[in-house]
Design a protein around this motif. Structure first.
Motif, PDB file in Angstrom:
ATOM      1  N   GLN A 183       0.836  -1.201   0.000  1.00 20.58           N
ATOM      2  CA  GLN A 183       0.000   0.000   0.000  1.00 20.58           C
ATOM      3  C   GLN A 183       0.871   1.251   0.000  1.00 20.58           C
ATOM      4  OE1 GLN A 183      -2.497  -0.516   3.408  1.00 20.58           O
ATOM      5  NE2 GLN A 183      -3.983  -1.788   2.316  1.00 20.58           N
ATOM      6  N   SER A 184       1.975   1.193   0.741  1.00 20.22           N
ATOM      7  CA  SER A 184       2.894   2.324   0.785  1.00 20.22           C
ATOM      8  C   SER A 184       3.512   2.567  -0.591  1.00 20.22           C
ATOM      9  CB  SER A 184       3.983   2.064   1.820  1.00 20.22           C
ATOM     10  OG  SER A 184       4.937   3.083   1.793  1.00 20.22           O
ATOM     11  N   SER A 211       0.880   4.066  -2.855  1.00 16.84           N
ATOM     12  CA  SER A 211       0.687   5.472  -2.508  1.00 16.84           C
ATOM     13  C   SER A 211       1.831   6.320  -3.053  1.00 16.84           C
ATOM     14  CB  SER A 211       0.598   5.622  -0.991  1.00 16.84           C
ATOM     15  OG  SER A 211       0.529   6.974  -0.633  1.00 16.84           O
ATOM     16  N   ASP A 213       1.385   6.668  -6.766  1.00 18.09           N
ATOM     17  CA  ASP A 213       0.309   7.614  -7.062  1.00 18.09           C
ATOM     18  C   ASP A 213       0.786   9.053  -6.898  1.00 18.09           C
ATOM     19  OD1 ASP A 213      -1.430   5.541  -7.577  1.00 18.09           O
ATOM     20  OD2 ASP A 213      -2.423   5.630  -5.613  1.00 18.09           O
ATOM     21  N   ARG A 214       1.502   9.324  -5.794  1.00 17.58           N
ATOM     22  CA  ARG A 214       2.031  10.670  -5.570  1.00 17.58           C
ATOM     23  C   ARG A 214       3.013  11.052  -6.663  1.00 17.58           C
ATOM     24  NH1 ARG A 214       4.732  10.842  -0.140  1.00 17.58           N
ATOM     25  NH2 ARG A 214       6.004  12.345  -1.240  1.00 17.58           N
TER      26      ARG A 214
END
Length: 91
Positions: free
Chosen positions: A8-9, A12, A15-16
């Motif tokens: 998940q990290s 994320s 995505d960033r």
């Protein structure tokens, strides 16, 4: 369970990263458009008939702009690096 948090990290972070790249591309396109508009407007408003066509830029002027752009890109790249004071815990 730590593998799930790690995945998940990573998602994320990806995505960033994608959003930052898209924002940079949009900002670069907007600045390029604005710059070209201002350049053509200034060239059209020039009352000097010896100034030449819209595309005539001296080598020195082009080099000065290139160096300024390279300096700006370097400063932007430095924004992503932590300050040396932050690493050592000093202010």
């Amino acid at each position: 369970m730590s593998t799930t948090n790690s995945d998940q990290s990573q998602d994320s972070l990806q995505d960033r990263k994608g959003r930052i790249i898209l924002a940079g591309a949009a900002l670069g396109a907007a600045l390029g458009l604005l710059s070209s508009y201002l350049y053509t407007r200034a060239a059209e408003e020039s009352d000097n008939p010896e100034a030449g066509a819209l595309g005539s830029v001296s080598t020195g002027q082009a080099l000065a702009v290139l160096l300024a752009i390279m300096g700006l890109v370097r400063q932007i790249a430095e924004l992503g690096k932590p300050n040396k004071d932050e690493k050592s815990g000093k202010k």
